[in-house]
Write a protein that holds these residues in place. Structure first.
Motif, short mmCIF file in Angstrom:
data_model
loop_
_atom_site.label_atom_id
_atom_site.label_comp_id
_atom_site.label_asym_id
_atom_site.label_seq_id
_atom_site.Cartn_x
_atom_site.Cartn_y
_atom_site.Cartn_z
N ILE A 67 22.98 25.03 -3.70
CA ILE A 67 21.61 24.88 -3.23
C ILE A 67 20.71 25.29 -4.40
CG2 ILE A 67 19.82 25.70 -1.65
CD1 ILE A 67 21.99 26.20 0.42
N ALA A 68 19.84 24.38 -4.82
CA ALA A 68 18.99 24.63 -5.99
C ALA A 68 17.53 24.55 -5.57
CB ALA A 68 19.29 23.63 -7.10
N THR A 69 16.76 25.57 -5.91
CA THR A 69 15.39 25.67 -5.43
C THR A 69 14.40 25.84 -6.59
OG1 THR A 69 15.31 28.09 -5.21
CG2 THR A 69 16.29 26.85 -3.39
N ASP A 70 13.18 25.41 -6.35
CA ASP A 70 12.10 25.60 -7.30
C ASP A 70 10.79 25.57 -6.53
OD1 ASP A 70 11.96 25.28 -10.64
OD2 ASP A 70 10.09 24.87 -9.59
N ILE A 71 9.78 26.27 -7.02
CA ILE A 71 8.48 26.26 -6.36
C ILE A 71 7.74 24.95 -6.59
CG2 ILE A 71 7.22 27.27 -8.32
CD1 ILE A 71 5.61 28.90 -6.30
N SER A 72 8.14 24.20 -7.64
CA SER A 72 7.42 22.98 -8.03
C SER A 72 8.00 21.75 -7.34
CB SER A 72 7.50 22.79 -9.54
OG SER A 72 7.11 21.49 -9.90
N GLU A 73 7.18 21.09 -6.54
CA GLU A 73 7.60 19.84 -5.91
C GLU A 73 7.91 18.78 -6.96
OE1 GLU A 73 6.03 16.56 -2.58
OE2 GLU A 73 4.76 18.25 -3.18
N GLY A 74 7.14 18.77 -8.05
CA GLY A 74 7.38 17.80 -9.12
C GLY A 74 8.75 17.98 -9.74
N MET A 75 9.12 19.22 -10.03
CA MET A 75 10.45 19.49 -10.60
C MET A 75 11.55 19.07 -9.62
SD MET A 75 10.28 20.88 -13.68
CE MET A 75 9.25 21.89 -14.77
N ILE A 76 11.38 19.39 -8.36
CA ILE A 76 12.39 19.05 -7.36
C ILE A 76 12.52 17.53 -7.21
CG2 ILE A 76 12.92 19.12 -4.88
CD1 ILE A 76 13.66 21.69 -6.34
N ASN A 77 11.43 16.80 -7.27
CA ASN A 77 11.50 15.34 -7.18
C ASN A 77 12.28 14.75 -8.36
OD1 ASN A 77 10.07 15.26 -4.78
ND2 ASN A 77 8.10 14.91 -5.77
N VAL A 78 12.05 15.28 -9.56
CA VAL A 78 12.81 14.82 -10.73
C VAL A 78 14.29 15.13 -10.54
CG1 VAL A 78 13.19 15.11 -13.21
CG2 VAL A 78 10.85 15.00 -12.31
N ALA A 79 14.59 16.34 -10.06
CA ALA A 79 15.98 16.74 -9.86
C ALA A 79 16.68 15.86 -8.82
CB ALA A 79 16.04 18.21 -9.42
N LYS A 80 16.00 15.57 -7.71
CA LYS A 80 16.59 14.73 -6.67
C LYS A 80 16.91 13.33 -7.18
CE LYS A 80 14.70 16.91 -2.50
NZ LYS A 80 13.78 16.74 -1.34
N ALA A 81 16.09 12.83 -8.08
CA ALA A 81 16.33 11.50 -8.63
C ALA A 81 17.54 11.47 -9.55
CB ALA A 81 15.09 11.03 -9.40
N LYS A 82 17.97 12.63 -10.04
CA LYS A 82 19.09 12.71 -10.96
C LYS A 82 20.43 12.86 -10.25
CE LYS A 82 18.26 15.50 -14.57
NZ LYS A 82 17.72 16.68 -15.29
N SER A 83 20.44 13.42 -9.03
CA SER A 83 21.70 13.66 -8.33
C SER A 83 21.48 13.76 -6.83
CB SER A 83 22.36 14.95 -8.84
OG SER A 83 23.52 15.25 -8.11
N LYS A 84 22.42 13.18 -6.08
CA LYS A 84 22.41 13.28 -4.62
C LYS A 84 23.44 14.30 -4.12
CE LYS A 84 19.45 9.89 -4.59
NZ LYS A 84 18.01 10.18 -4.40
N ASN A 85 24.14 14.96 -5.05
CA ASN A 85 25.24 15.85 -4.68
C ASN A 85 24.83 17.31 -4.59
OD1 ASN A 85 27.12 13.70 -4.59
ND2 ASN A 85 27.34 13.81 -6.83
N VAL A 86 23.55 17.59 -4.86
CA VAL A 86 23.03 18.95 -4.79
C VAL A 86 21.93 18.99 -3.74
CG1 VAL A 86 21.83 20.77 -6.07
CG2 VAL A 86 23.54 19.37 -7.23
N SER A 87 21.88 20.08 -2.98
CA SER A 87 20.79 20.28 -2.03
C SER A 87 19.61 20.90 -2.78
CB SER A 87 21.23 21.19 -0.89
OG SER A 87 20.14 21.49 -0.03
N PHE A 88 18.65 20.07 -3.19
CA PHE A 88 17.46 20.54 -3.88
C PHE A 88 16.37 20.84 -2.85
CE2 PHE A 88 19.42 18.06 -7.40
CZ PHE A 88 19.47 19.07 -8.35
N GLN A 89 15.76 22.02 -2.96
CA GLN A 89 14.77 22.44 -1.98
C GLN A 89 13.58 23.09 -2.67
OE1 GLN A 89 16.58 25.03 0.94
NE2 GLN A 89 18.41 23.75 1.14
N ILE A 90 12.39 22.84 -2.14
CA ILE A 90 11.18 23.53 -2.60
C ILE A 90 11.19 24.93 -1.99
CG2 ILE A 90 8.67 23.54 -2.65
CD1 ILE A 90 8.84 20.47 -2.24
N GLN A 91 11.11 25.95 -2.86
CA GLN A 91 11.18 27.32 -2.38
C GLN A 91 10.45 28.25 -3.34
OE1 GLN A 91 13.06 28.97 0.47
NE2 GLN A 91 11.54 30.46 -0.27
N ASP A 92 9.54 29.03 -2.85
CA ASP A 92 8.89 30.08 -3.62
C ASP A 92 9.80 31.31 -3.57
OD1 ASP A 92 7.35 32.16 -4.64
OD2 ASP A 92 5.55 31.63 -3.51
#
Length: 258
Positions: A67-92
């Protein structure tokens, strides 16, 4: 909510992740991570401040649950486009609590200065929360910018910018430039982190990351080119003692839950 790092997300990979300096520093991080992540047991890993997901994707390729988290929605959107095998979540990170996730973790990881965006009080709060998020004997591995980076002192001093040459030594926050964005930043030496984590964690390892390899803002200089970068990489294979950690661009600290 729009975050400062949203503006940097579209060019972050080009300007750091896939830069010569960024790749060289990440290789050192993984040299110290490899004994933890290269094992038969498949781990449950929580990554904080994951950026565009480069590390989380590497963990996933090894078969770990991430599970990979970041406060930045922009960063998470880029990450999601790179892989579907990780649970990317917006999280402060400052809103984490012991029930934030449905599972506990074997490892909590944060790379390249994410924790420098936290004040001392926020770091103390994090360690209290993290002890509840980890399995027994779980680990925290953080890569943090220290107070006395020799490259930074030299670079700014040669430019006659003595204020920035000393900026890391401040106990207060300063504004650091991240891809053109001014980010409120605190700097910590290893002993600062140990002091704030000692009630719940014990030290396992402290290593310099980028003692000779320079900070990423020198990517456009001759230092990121061959043969200079190879020479600097070779120096970093020698200067691996914990003593050098507070003089590097970053340091890695590995802690185990008590």
């Amino acid at each position: 909510m729009v975050n400062d790092f949203d503006s940097a997300s579209s060019k972050y990979d080009a300007e750091f992740t896939f830069s010569n300096i960024g790749k060289a520093q990440r290789r050192i991080v993984f040299k110290y991570l490899n004994p933890i992540i290269h094992q038969d047991k498949k781990l449950s890993i929580l990554e904080l401040n994951c950026g565009t997901g480069e590390d989380a994707i590497q963990f996933s390729k090894l078969g770990h649950h991430v599970i990979a988290t970041d406060i930045s929605e922009g960063m998470i959107n880029v990450a999601k486009a790179k892989s579907k095998n990780v649970s990317f979540q917006i999280q402060d990170i400052n809103t984490l609590h012991e029930n934030s996730f449905e599972t506990k973790f074997d490892v909590i990881f944060s790379n390249f200065g994410g924790f420098n965006c936290l004040s001392t009080t926020e770091i103390e709060t994090f360690f209290k929360t993290a002890s509840h998020l980890l399995h027994p004997n779980g680990k925290i591995v953080l890569v943090i910018m220290p107070k006395h980076c020799l490259w930074e002192k030299l670079y700014f001093s040669l430019k006659g910018d003595f204020k920035n040459a000393k900026r890391r030594q401040s106990t207060a926050s300063v504004f650091a430039n991240v891809d053109g964005i001014k980010v409120k930043t605190w700097y910590y030496n290893p002993e600062d982190i140990l002091q704030r984590s000692k009630s719940s964690f014990k030290k396992e390892n402290i290593k310099p990351i980028g003692f000779a390899i320079p900070p990423s803002y020198l990517e456009k200089s001759f230092l990121s080119k061959q043969p200079f970068l190879s020479i600097l990489k070779s120096v970093d294979t020698i200067m691996t003692g914990s003593f050098w950690s507070k003089y590097a661009d970053h340091f890695l600290i590995e802690l185990t839950k008590l």
